[in-house]
Write an enzyme that holds these catalytic residues in place. Structure first.
Site, mmCIF file in Angstrom:
data_model
loop_
_atom_site.group_PDB
_atom_site.id
_atom_site.type_symbol
_atom_site.label_atom_id
_atom_site.label_comp_id
_atom_site.label_asym_id
_atom_site.label_seq_id
_atom_site.Cartn_x
_atom_site.Cartn_y
_atom_site.Cartn_z
ATOM 1 C CG HIS A 27 1.262 -24.801 -34.776
ATOM 2 N ND1 HIS A 27 1.961 -25.738 -34.054
ATOM 3 C CD2 HIS A 27 0.052 -25.388 -35.043
ATOM 4 C CE1 HIS A 27 1.216 -26.829 -33.878
ATOM 5 N NE2 HIS A 27 0.053 -26.650 -34.482
ATOM 6 C CG HIS A 70 6.561 -25.510 -26.410
ATOM 7 N ND1 HIS A 70 5.451 -25.916 -25.715
ATOM 8 C CD2 HIS A 70 6.522 -26.138 -27.611
ATOM 9 C CE1 HIS A 70 4.775 -26.769 -26.467
ATOM 10 N NE2 HIS A 70 5.389 -26.918 -27.618
ATOM 11 C CG ASP A 103 9.094 -26.483 -35.246
ATOM 12 O OD1 ASP A 103 8.827 -27.493 -35.905
ATOM 13 O OD2 ASP A 103 8.244 -25.833 -34.616
HETATM 14 N N1 COA Z 1 12.434 -15.432 -29.292
HETATM 15 C C1 COA Z 1 12.596 -14.353 -28.501
HETATM 16 N N2 COA Z 1 11.880 -14.140 -27.390
HETATM 17 C C2 COA Z 1 10.957 -15.069 -27.073
HETATM 18 C C3 COA Z 1 10.758 -16.228 -27.845
HETATM 19 C C4 COA Z 1 11.537 -16.381 -28.994
HETATM 20 N N3 COA Z 1 11.384 -17.441 -29.771
HETATM 21 N N4 COA Z 1 9.786 -16.971 -27.287
HETATM 22 C C5 COA Z 1 9.381 -16.318 -26.204
HETATM 23 N N5 COA Z 1 10.096 -15.161 -26.069
HETATM 24 C C6 COA Z 1 9.941 -14.174 -25.024
HETATM 25 C C7 COA Z 1 8.842 -13.200 -25.389
HETATM 26 O O1 COA Z 1 9.337 -12.126 -26.147
HETATM 27 C C8 COA Z 1 8.336 -12.798 -24.038
HETATM 28 O O2 COA Z 1 9.254 -11.893 -23.482
HETATM 29 P P1 COA Z 1 8.743 -10.638 -22.638
HETATM 30 O O3 COA Z 1 8.052 -11.251 -21.447
HETATM 31 O O4 COA Z 1 9.996 -9.910 -22.328
HETATM 32 O O5 COA Z 1 7.797 -9.907 -23.542
HETATM 33 C C9 COA Z 1 8.428 -14.085 -23.226
HETATM 34 O O6 COA Z 1 9.501 -14.829 -23.839
HETATM 35 C C10 COA Z 1 7.169 -14.911 -23.251
HETATM 36 O O7 COA Z 1 6.816 -15.156 -24.602
HETATM 37 P P2 COA Z 1 5.349 -15.405 -25.155
HETATM 38 O O8 COA Z 1 5.354 -15.326 -26.646
HETATM 39 O O9 COA Z 1 4.380 -14.536 -24.428
HETATM 40 O O10 COA Z 1 5.101 -16.879 -24.669
HETATM 41 P P3 COA Z 1 4.057 -17.856 -25.249
HETATM 42 O O11 COA Z 1 3.944 -18.956 -24.275
HETATM 43 O O12 COA Z 1 2.816 -17.195 -25.699
HETATM 44 O O13 COA Z 1 4.826 -18.298 -26.593
HETATM 45 C C11 COA Z 1 5.586 -19.317 -28.458
HETATM 46 C C12 COA Z 1 5.098 -19.515 -27.026
HETATM 47 C C13 COA Z 1 5.917 -20.683 -29.039
HETATM 48 C C14 COA Z 1 4.471 -18.693 -29.317
HETATM 49 C C15 COA Z 1 6.825 -18.397 -28.478
HETATM 50 O O14 COA Z 1 7.837 -18.958 -27.680
HETATM 51 C C16 COA Z 1 7.319 -18.146 -29.881
HETATM 52 O O15 COA Z 1 6.796 -17.274 -30.580
HETATM 53 N N6 COA Z 1 8.356 -18.912 -30.329
HETATM 54 C C17 COA Z 1 8.826 -18.818 -31.678
HETATM 55 C C18 COA Z 1 7.941 -19.621 -32.629
HETATM 56 C C19 COA Z 1 8.182 -21.086 -32.558
HETATM 57 O O16 COA Z 1 9.306 -21.551 -32.537
HETATM 58 N N7 COA Z 1 7.077 -21.837 -32.566
HETATM 59 C C20 COA Z 1 7.115 -23.283 -32.534
HETATM 60 C C21 COA Z 1 6.547 -23.766 -31.244
HETATM 61 S S1 COA Z 1 6.709 -25.518 -31.104
#
Ligand code: COA
Length: 377
Positions: free
Chosen positions: A221, A269, A320
């Site tokens: 987050h 996201h 971010d």
């Molecule tokens: N880096 C690398 N791969 C990523 C990624 C990232 N930042 N964000 C998503 N992915 C990939 C996942 O590995 C997954 O791949 P797979 O299907 O091959 O396993 C796919 O994209 C879906 O990701 P998932 O984490 O399940 O999606 P989500 O909707 O739950 O996640 C976040 C959303 C924000 C938690 C996720 O994108 C993330 O962890 N981002 C980094 C943290 C961040 O910047 N947070 C600030 C948000 S405003």
């Protein structure tokens, strides 16, 4: 029987809100109906705060009344300062922030009053008081003394003044204001939802904000803006490097990270799947800072990572990603980035706290039990 579990509440609509609307189809974000990029282009952060709390943009009179109130409530309370001074200088600044809000709540004369009038007053006071917490925390870590606020400066100018002890250039103040406006509100994200859950038990506003700060700390987050800077540091920032050289190194770093299945913070996201509505406005502010500080290599690192991520996975940056390097260029220590997010999000959180209380139902979902069947010992 297998239950239909919505892990992470993904896709679940839990309530109505009139505060903001995130539309992933059109990559848009509205605060009370106004596009966030329009607000960032034309409105002060103080005006945006009033919009979020009241539902309408303020009149000139309302605005100047609030600005006078805000300026009069900026000083760091001696009890809050004493509590901060008890914390180690190497604790995370989010711990300082969480503690400070708790202390402010414990000392509030209306601590047990959660009427709409009392909550709005608490929200406005917290908005005014919180920058001093962040500014003082950065300074004490550097062995510097508190800088008193100045009533002749607006919110953004004064925030930078209290942090750095000098007046910031107009360009820097404006980029900072833009970041505050963009970070202010984003519907039912994890920290806002945490604040609403706490409020739903009829707990007080400061408890809800303290809990929200805990949720914001995590790197999935709010902590992502810090993590972006750690990535830049890991790749290595070399002021003498050209933009192209920096981009090539960043691209190689990203390709390696993705081949090792790493999650790279600042990308992706839960709601936006084709790009974060706030990124173009924040990236433009970052570009202005890169030009102002003549730091083209930062742009190289930014582009290199973004291009490599897009080519490999088609995942776009979130807010971010441009916010982290912007705060770095302004001179904030990396660990202060998430507390800056708090300063902005206090507006959104407190708006949601008041909305939740006005139409409350205890938030208490169910779980599907998958432990052992009943047994005796
Ligand atoms: N880096 C690398 N791969 C990523 C990624 C990232 N930042 N964000 C998503 N992915 C990939 C996942 O590995 C997954 O791949 P797979 O299907 O091959 O396993 C796919 O994209 C879906 O990701 P998932 O984490 O399940 O999606 P989500 O909707 O739950 O996640 C976040 C959303 C924000 C938690 C996720 O994108 C993330 O962890 N981002 C980094 C943290 C961040 O910047 N947070 C600030 C948000 S405003």
């Amino acid at each position: 029987m297998t239950e239909d579990i919505k892990k992470g509440l993904a896709g679940v609509v839990v309530d109505y809100t009139a505060i903001s609307k995130v539309n992933p189809e059109t990559n848009s974000l509205l605060y009370r109906g106004y596009p966030v990029q329009d607000l960032a282009a034309a409105k002060s952060f103080e005006e945006v705060a009033l919009l979020l709390w009241n539902g309408e943009l303020p009149s000139e009179v309302e605005c100047s009344e609030f600005c006078a109130f805000e300026r009069a409530n900026r000083a760091l309370d001696s009890r809050v300062k004493a509590a901060i001074d008890l914390l180690p200088v190497d604790c995370h600044p989010m711990d300082t922030a969480r503690t400070a809000v708790s202390v402010i709540g414990a000392n509030h004369p209306l601590a047990s009053d959660s009427s709409p009038e009392a909550e709005l007053r608490k929200a406005k006071e917290l908005f005014a008081a919180f920058p001093a917490v962040v500014a003082y925390d950065q300074r004490r870590r550097r062995g510097l003394d508190l800088v008193e606020p100045r009533e002749d400066l607006n919110y953004a100018q004064n925030f930078l003044w209290m942090t750095f002890g000098e007046e910031a250039a107009e360009e820097v103040v404006d980029a900072f204001r833009v970041s505050m406006v963009l970070y202010a509100e984003h519907s039912f994200n994890a920290s806002t939802f945490a604040a609403r859950v706490i409020t739903s038990t009829l707990a007080d506003l400061h408890s809800a904000v303290t809990g929200a700060i805990g949720a914001l700390k995590g790197p999935l987050h709010g902590g992502a803006n810090e993590a972006v800077m750690h990535t830049f540091d890991e790749i290595g920032i070399d002021k003498n490097e050209s933009r192209e050289e920096a981009a090539a190194r960043a691209k190689a770093w990203m390709e390696k990270a993705l081949s090792e299945k790493k999650k790279v913070m600042g990308f992706g996201h839960r709601v936006y799947k084709h790009g974060d509505s706030r990124v173009p406005t924040m990236k433009a502010a970052l570009d202005r800072m890169i030009e102002y500080y003549s730091r083209d290599e930062i742009l190289g690192l930014y582009d290199g990572l973004q291009v490599a991520m897009d080519e490999a996975k088609g995942i776009q940056p979130n807010l971010d990603y441009p916010a982290g390097p912007t705060y770095h260029l302004m001179g904030f220590d990396t660990e202060m980035f998430t507390p800056l997010f708090i300063a902005a999000r206090i507006t959104g959180w407190t708006s949601h706290i008041m909305e939740q209380r006005a139409s409350n139902a205890l938030i208490r979902p169910l779980s599907a039990y998958n432990g052992p069947e009943q047994r005796s010992f």
